[in-house]
Design a protein around this motif. Structure first.
Motif, PDB file in Angstrom:
ATOM      1  N   MET A   1      22.949  -3.321  17.973  1.00 37.20           N
ATOM      2  CA  MET A   1      22.243  -2.351  17.216  1.00 37.20           C
ATOM      3  C   MET A   1      23.181  -0.941  17.218  1.00 37.20           C
ATOM      4  O   MET A   1      23.669  -0.593  18.431  1.00 37.20           O
ATOM      5  CB  MET A   1      20.942  -1.748  17.521  1.00 37.20           C
ATOM      6  N   PRO A   2      23.688  -0.462  16.387  1.00 39.55           N
ATOM      7  CA  PRO A   2      24.215   1.157  16.542  1.00 39.55           C
ATOM      8  C   PRO A   2      23.500   2.265  17.334  1.00 39.55           C
ATOM      9  O   PRO A   2      22.429   2.034  17.265  1.00 39.55           O
ATOM     10  CB  PRO A   2      24.498   1.564  15.053  1.00 39.55           C
ATOM     11  N   ILE A   3      24.389   2.935  18.093  1.00 40.45           N
ATOM     12  CA  ILE A   3      23.276   3.837  18.955  1.00 40.45           C
ATOM     13  C   ILE A   3      22.750   4.845  18.305  1.00 40.45           C
ATOM     14  O   ILE A   3      21.730   5.060  18.809  1.00 40.45           O
ATOM     15  CB  ILE A   3      24.869   4.478  19.631  1.00 40.45           C
ATOM     16  N   ALA A   4      23.159   5.133  16.882  1.00 41.51           N
ATOM     17  CA  ALA A   4      22.257   6.146  16.235  1.00 41.51           C
ATOM     18  C   ALA A   4      20.891   5.683  15.938  1.00 41.51           C
ATOM     19  O   ALA A   4      19.863   6.308  15.931  1.00 41.51           O
ATOM     20  CB  ALA A   4      23.016   6.566  14.982  1.00 41.51           C
ATOM     21  N   ALA A   5      20.891   4.238  15.497  1.00 38.99           N
ATOM     22  CA  ALA A   5      19.792   3.574  15.167  1.00 38.99           C
ATOM     23  C   ALA A   5      18.943   3.342  16.305  1.00 38.99           C
ATOM     24  O   ALA A   5      17.588   3.493  16.608  1.00 38.99           O
ATOM     25  CB  ALA A   5      19.940   2.277  14.470  1.00 38.99           C
ATOM     26  N   LEU A   6      19.507   2.832  17.585  1.00 45.21           N
ATOM     27  CA  LEU A   6      18.919   2.687  18.958  1.00 45.21           C
ATOM     28  C   LEU A   6      18.182   3.853  19.277  1.00 45.21           C
ATOM     29  O   LEU A   6      16.884   3.789  19.815  1.00 45.21           O
ATOM     30  CB  LEU A   6      19.735   2.023  19.866  1.00 45.21           C
ATOM     31  N   ALA A   7      18.943   5.109  19.232  1.00 42.07           N
ATOM     32  CA  ALA A   7      18.383   6.296  19.600  1.00 42.07           C
ATOM     33  C   ALA A   7      17.168   6.710  18.786  1.00 42.07           C
ATOM     34  O   ALA A   7      16.135   7.001  19.450  1.00 42.07           O
ATOM     35  CB  ALA A   7      19.433   7.290  19.578  1.00 42.07           C
ATOM     36  N   ALA A   8      17.132   6.156  17.472  1.00 38.97           N
ATOM     37  CA  ALA A   8      16.113   6.835  16.568  1.00 38.97           C
ATOM     38  C   ALA A   8      14.883   5.872  17.115  1.00 38.97           C
ATOM     39  O   ALA A   8      13.708   6.440  16.942  1.00 38.97           O
ATOM     40  CB  ALA A   8      16.371   6.379  15.243  1.00 38.97           C
ATOM     41  N   GLU A   9      15.078   4.582  17.258  1.00 34.29           N
ATOM     42  CA  GLU A   9      13.998   3.600  17.467  1.00 34.29           C
ATOM     43  C   GLU A   9      13.339   4.007  18.835  1.00 34.29           C
ATOM     44  O   GLU A   9      12.134   4.203  18.857  1.00 34.29           O
ATOM     45  CB  GLU A   9      14.490   2.356  17.693  1.00 34.29           C
ATOM     46  N   LEU A  10      14.134   4.501  19.918  1.00 36.96           N
ATOM     47  CA  LEU A  10      13.608   4.797  21.293  1.00 36.96           C
ATOM     48  C   LEU A  10      12.838   6.128  21.319  1.00 36.96           C
ATOM     49  O   LEU A  10      11.896   6.372  21.940  1.00 36.96           O
ATOM     50  CB  LEU A  10      14.728   4.814  22.603  1.00 36.96           C
ATOM     51  N   CYS A  11      13.585   7.170  20.504  1.00 36.57           N
ATOM     52  CA  CYS A  11      12.789   8.364  20.557  1.00 36.57           C
ATOM     53  C   CYS A  11      11.316   8.259  19.635  1.00 36.57           C
ATOM     54  O   CYS A  11      10.926   9.206  19.817  1.00 36.57           O
ATOM     55  CB  CYS A  11      13.971   9.269  19.622  1.00 36.57           C
ATOM     56  N   ALA A  12      11.289   7.059  18.895  1.00 36.02           N
ATOM     57  CA  ALA A  12      10.209   7.112  18.121  1.00 36.02           C
ATOM     58  C   ALA A  12       8.853   6.268  18.972  1.00 36.02           C
ATOM     59  O   ALA A  12       7.878   6.519  18.709  1.00 36.02           O
ATOM     60  CB  ALA A  12      10.327   6.337  16.769  1.00 36.02           C
ATOM     61  N   THR A  13       9.205   5.742  20.316  1.00 36.64           N
ATOM     62  CA  THR A  13       8.024   5.141  20.928  1.00 36.64           C
ATOM     63  C   THR A  13       7.379   6.592  21.484  1.00 36.64           C
ATOM     64  O   THR A  13       7.826   7.725  21.617  1.00 36.64           O
ATOM     65  CB  THR A  13       8.816   4.437  22.228  1.00 36.64           C
ATOM     66  N   PRO A  14       6.324   6.216  21.933  1.00 36.34           N
ATOM     67  CA  PRO A  14       5.522   7.098  22.643  1.00 36.34           C
ATOM     68  C   PRO A  14       6.000   7.751  23.728  1.00 36.34           C
ATOM     69  O   PRO A  14       5.891   9.168  23.888  1.00 36.34           O
ATOM     70  CB  PRO A  14       4.069   6.267  23.012  1.00 36.34           C
ATOM     71  N   ALA A  15       6.510   7.235  24.626  1.00 39.11           N
ATOM     72  CA  ALA A  15       7.301   7.763  25.755  1.00 39.11           C
ATOM     73  C   ALA A  15       8.453   8.780  25.201  1.00 39.11           C
ATOM     74  O   ALA A  15       8.682   9.835  25.941  1.00 39.11           O
ATOM     75  CB  ALA A  15       7.945   6.774  26.643  1.00 39.11           C
TER      76      ALA A  15
END
Length: 205
Positions: free
Chosen positions: A1-15
């Motif tokens: 997964m590209p960095i930008a997409a991975l960052a968006a995914e992890l930033c969207a988690t509750p943590a």
């Protein structure tokens, strides 16, 4: 997964959303949410240039948690160690044990911005470099960063601040290389040295 997409995914988690709030603390001027955003952009640029990123999840975790605790009045190393402890507690909810360990190791390495021998983070050099990317920014952007740091340390008497800040910057300038990876060295080294020399001269004037 590209960095930008991975960052968006992890930033969207509750943590990820919870850690975002820490960067809104009122005493932050440079170390606010704009700093992680700039680091995400630098990491994506490295990826686009073909730089190998062994553990992208850990890289995102490092960016999110490396300044999670930021008290300008804390003793040296305290913010970094507390940020690593917070990462160990919170990032574990969205990442595997190995990625958490990688992120925490890189966070602790920001105490002196050197990759320690036997570092348990394969991307530590790149992560330390992107944390310092602002040093190699265009002069006006660097000056805004420098002003933000001065505001964060407004509690320090002016002469003491100038002496301390000059000492920190001189230690960086005295290194054989400011940036560890060849990618970051080629991208930021020359301008960073110009910025540091100019800033030190202003502090000592």
């Amino acid at each position: 997964m590209p960095i930008a997409a991975l960052a968006a995914e992890l930033c969207a988690t509750p943590a990820g959303m919870a850690i975002r709030c820490r960067y809104d603390e009122p005493w932050r001027r440079y170390h606010d949410w704009s700093h992680p955003l700039a680091m995400f952009a630098s990491l994506a640029a490295a990826e686009a240039d073909g730089v190998a990123i062994a553990d992208p999840v850990a890289a995102i975790g490092f960016i999110l948690w490396h300044d999670a605790v930021y008290d300008p009045q804390a003793a040296p190393g305290r913010n970094e160690r507390l940020s690593a402890a917070l990462c160990a507690a919170e990032f574990a909810g969205i990442a595997n044990e190995r990625s958490v360990a990688h992120a925490c190791a890189a966070i602790v390495a920001t105490i002196d911005h050197r990759v320690p021998d036997g570092s348990d983070c394969p991307d530590a050099a790149l992560l330390l470099d992107i944390d310092l990317a602002i040093l190699g920014a265009e002069a006006d952007k660097f000056d805004r960063y420098d002003a933000g740091i001065a505001t964060e340390y407004a509690h320090v008497q002016s002469d003491a601040y100038k002496t301390g800040r000059s000492g920190v910057l001189q230690r960086f300038l005295g290194r054989e290389r400011l940036f560890i990876t060849q990618w970051a060295h080629d991208r930021w080294e020359a301008r960073a040295r110009d910025n540091l020399a100019r800033c030190i001269a202003a502090l000592e004037a």
